[in-house]
Design a protein around this motif. Sequence first.
Motif, PDB file in Angstrom:
ATOM      1  N   PHE A  23       0.909  -1.145  -0.099  1.00 32.56           N
ATOM      2  CA  PHE A  23      -0.109   0.025   0.130  1.00 32.56           C
ATOM      3  C   PHE A  23       1.069   1.260   0.060  1.00 32.56           C
ATOM      4  O   PHE A  23       0.244   2.177  -0.578  1.00 32.56           O
ATOM      5  CB  PHE A  23      -0.945   0.080   1.035  1.00 32.56           C
ATOM      6  N   PHE A  24       1.983   1.379   0.651  1.00 37.87           N
ATOM      7  CA  PHE A  24       2.636   2.183   0.645  1.00 37.87           C
ATOM      8  C   PHE A  24       4.203   2.185   1.182  1.00 37.87           C
ATOM      9  O   PHE A  24       4.482   1.001   1.569  1.00 37.87           O
ATOM     10  CB  PHE A  24       2.255   3.272   1.682  1.00 37.87           C
ATOM     11  N   SER A  25       5.147   3.016   0.964  1.00 33.74           N
ATOM     12  CA  SER A  25       6.651   2.976   1.561  1.00 33.74           C
ATOM     13  C   SER A  25       6.557   4.027   2.821  1.00 33.74           C
ATOM     14  O   SER A  25       5.774   4.951   2.858  1.00 33.74           O
ATOM     15  CB  SER A  25       7.321   3.607   0.474  1.00 33.74           C
ATOM     16  N   LEU A  26       7.231   3.564   3.731  1.00 39.03           N
ATOM     17  CA  LEU A  26       7.404   4.125   4.991  1.00 39.03           C
ATOM     18  C   LEU A  26       8.817   4.569   5.115  1.00 39.03           C
ATOM     19  O   LEU A  26       9.729   3.625   5.174  1.00 39.03           O
ATOM     20  CB  LEU A  26       6.989   3.327   6.165  1.00 39.03           C
ATOM     21  N   LEU A  27       9.146   5.759   5.096  1.00 39.04           N
ATOM     22  CA  LEU A  27      10.633   6.198   5.456  1.00 39.04           C
ATOM     23  C   LEU A  27      10.951   6.964   6.820  1.00 39.04           C
ATOM     24  O   LEU A  27       9.690   7.485   7.162  1.00 39.04           O
ATOM     25  CB  LEU A  27      10.756   7.511   4.389  1.00 39.04           C
ATOM     26  N   TYR A  28      11.852   6.371   7.373  1.00 39.90           N
ATOM     27  CA  TYR A  28      11.928   6.886   8.774  1.00 39.90           C
ATOM     28  C   TYR A  28      13.364   7.226   9.181  1.00 39.90           C
ATOM     29  O   TYR A  28      14.305   6.653   8.552  1.00 39.90           O
ATOM     30  CB  TYR A  28      11.338   5.812   9.785  1.00 39.90           C
ATOM     31  N   LYS A  29      13.555   7.873  10.208  1.00 41.29           N
ATOM     32  CA  LYS A  29      14.631   8.136  10.738  1.00 41.29           C
ATOM     33  C   LYS A  29      14.481   8.676  12.250  1.00 41.29           C
ATOM     34  O   LYS A  29      13.417   9.187  12.585  1.00 41.29           O
ATOM     35  CB  LYS A  29      15.627   9.282  10.094  1.00 41.29           C
ATOM     36  N   LYS A  30      15.462   8.314  13.394  1.00 41.97           N
ATOM     37  CA  LYS A  30      15.384   8.959  14.444  1.00 41.97           C
ATOM     38  C   LYS A  30      15.552  10.565  14.815  1.00 41.97           C
ATOM     39  O   LYS A  30      16.236  11.021  13.878  1.00 41.97           O
ATOM     40  CB  LYS A  30      16.491   8.341  15.369  1.00 41.97           C
ATOM     41  N   SER A  62      -5.759   9.474  10.171  1.00 39.72           N
ATOM     42  CA  SER A  62      -6.465   8.942  11.273  1.00 39.72           C
ATOM     43  C   SER A  62      -6.087   7.806  11.939  1.00 39.72           C
ATOM     44  O   SER A  62      -6.254   7.546  13.095  1.00 39.72           O
ATOM     45  CB  SER A  62      -8.128   8.927  10.676  1.00 39.72           C
ATOM     46  N   SER A  63      -5.379   6.880  10.749  1.00 41.66           N
ATOM     47  CA  SER A  63      -4.917   5.688  11.202  1.00 41.66           C
ATOM     48  C   SER A  63      -3.664   5.927  12.253  1.00 41.66           C
ATOM     49  O   SER A  63      -3.636   5.009  13.179  1.00 41.66           O
ATOM     50  CB  SER A  63      -4.512   4.960   9.857  1.00 41.66           C
ATOM     51  N   LEU A  64      -2.878   6.768  11.836  1.00 41.15           N
ATOM     52  CA  LEU A  64      -1.699   7.011  12.381  1.00 41.15           C
ATOM     53  C   LEU A  64      -1.880   7.566  13.790  1.00 41.15           C
ATOM     54  O   LEU A  64      -1.207   7.236  14.944  1.00 41.15           O
ATOM     55  CB  LEU A  64      -0.630   7.981  11.697  1.00 41.15           C
ATOM     56  N   GLN A  65      -3.073   8.305  14.168  1.00 49.46           N
ATOM     57  CA  GLN A  65      -3.262   9.169  15.221  1.00 49.46           C
ATOM     58  C   GLN A  65      -3.900   7.883  16.286  1.00 49.46           C
ATOM     59  O   GLN A  65      -3.783   7.948  17.245  1.00 49.46           O
ATOM     60  CB  GLN A  65      -4.469  10.130  14.961  1.00 49.46           C
ATOM     61  N   GLY A  66      -4.686   7.038  15.563  1.00 51.11           N
ATOM     62  CA  GLY A  66      -5.361   5.914  16.325  1.00 51.11           C
ATOM     63  C   GLY A  66      -4.337   4.903  16.815  1.00 51.11           C
ATOM     64  O   GLY A  66      -4.400   4.402  18.118  1.00 51.11           O
ATOM     65  N   ILE A  67      -3.113   4.939  16.229  1.00 50.54           N
ATOM     66  CA  ILE A  67      -2.125   3.945  16.657  1.00 50.54           C
ATOM     67  C   ILE A  67      -0.688   4.395  17.297  1.00 50.54           C
ATOM     68  O   ILE A  67       0.065   3.814  17.716  1.00 50.54           O
ATOM     69  CB  ILE A  67      -1.925   2.716  15.871  1.00 50.54           C
ATOM     70  N   ASN A  68      -0.846   5.602  17.461  1.00 50.85           N
ATOM     71  CA  ASN A  68       0.387   6.558  17.819  1.00 50.85           C
ATOM     72  C   ASN A  68       0.773   6.066  19.185  1.00 50.85           C
ATOM     73  O   ASN A  68       2.046   6.038  19.207  1.00 50.85           O
ATOM     74  CB  ASN A  68       0.165   8.071  17.739  1.00 50.85           C
ATOM     75  N   SER A  69       0.141   5.646  19.905  1.00 48.20           N
ATOM     76  CA  SER A  69       0.506   5.641  21.461  1.00 48.20           C
ATOM     77  C   SER A  69       0.934   3.771  21.363  1.00 48.20           C
ATOM     78  O   SER A  69       1.855   4.021  22.605  1.00 48.20           O
ATOM     79  CB  SER A  69      -0.966   5.208  22.396  1.00 48.20           C
ATOM     80  N   VAL A  70       0.985   2.990  20.596  1.00 49.44           N
ATOM     81  CA  VAL A  70       1.759   1.867  20.406  1.00 49.44           C
ATOM     82  C   VAL A  70       2.865   1.764  19.749  1.00 49.44           C
ATOM     83  O   VAL A  70       3.666   0.827  19.631  1.00 49.44           O
ATOM     84  CB  VAL A  70       0.550   0.633  20.061  1.00 49.44           C
ATOM     85  N   LEU A  71       3.012   3.043  18.836  1.00 50.06           N
ATOM     86  CA  LEU A  71       4.277   3.123  18.205  1.00 50.06           C
ATOM     87  C   LEU A  71       5.541   3.536  18.705  1.00 50.06           C
ATOM     88  O   LEU A  71       5.336   4.092  19.662  1.00 50.06           O
ATOM     89  CB  LEU A  71       4.017   4.046  16.794  1.00 50.06           C
ATOM     90  N   PRO A  72       6.716   3.159  18.148  1.00 49.74           N
ATOM     91  CA  PRO A  72       7.787   3.785  18.922  1.00 49.74           C
ATOM     92  C   PRO A  72       7.928   5.099  18.841  1.00 49.74           C
ATOM     93  O   PRO A  72       7.610   5.512  17.798  1.00 49.74           O
ATOM     94  CB  PRO A  72       8.910   2.725  18.266  1.00 49.74           C
ATOM     95  N   GLN A  73       8.397   5.955  19.750  1.00 48.73           N
ATOM     96  CA  GLN A  73       8.552   7.420  19.969  1.00 48.73           C
ATOM     97  C   GLN A  73       9.903   7.674  19.515  1.00 48.73           C
ATOM     98  O   GLN A  73      10.789   7.164  19.628  1.00 48.73           O
ATOM     99  CB  GLN A  73       7.807   7.684  21.111  1.00 48.73           C
ATOM    100  N   GLY A  74       9.730   8.968  19.035  1.00 54.44           N
ATOM    101  CA  GLY A  74      11.150   9.650  18.796  1.00 54.44           C
ATOM    102  C   GLY A  74      11.703   9.481  17.235  1.00 54.44           C
ATOM    103  O   GLY A  74      12.637   9.315  16.964  1.00 54.44           O
ATOM    104  N   TYR A  75      10.605   9.319  16.356  1.00 56.23           N
ATOM    105  CA  TYR A  75      10.916   9.139  14.887  1.00 56.23           C
ATOM    106  C   TYR A  75      10.325  10.059  13.990  1.00 56.23           C
ATOM    107  O   TYR A  75       9.256  10.584  14.358  1.00 56.23           O
ATOM    108  CB  TYR A  75      10.465   7.758  14.399  1.00 56.23           C
TER     109      TYR A  75
END
Length: 105
Positions: A23-30, A62-75
């Motif tokens: 569905f998508f690509s997810l790019l991330y960094k600390k 809305s999906s990201l806001q709903g699961i933000n609490s269970v995601l690793p923080q600081g990214y």
Amino acid sequence: MFNKQFRLPIPPFTKMQTLSSDFFSLLYKKNTLSHNRYGLIVAKKIDRRAVVRNKLKRIIASSLQGINSVLPQGYDILVIVKKNFQQEEVIRIQQTILTLCKKII
């Protein structure tokens, strides 16, 4: 959408690591913050109508806001939507985002 503190600023898209799904690509960094910042990209290739692109952005936000609490923080997380995203259900999208974000750890 997101509050200003949770929005990803435009320039720092360099040196980001990539995860992909159907569905998508997810790019991330600390980042140096105690919370995540998010950015969303829906290209005109997906649909030329802005209404449709904005609807897809709202679904992802809305999906990201709903699961933000269970995601690793600081990214810093940038979501780039792929073409076959339009046909999927919101619950399946949340599960895909969650599984990709758990791979970040």
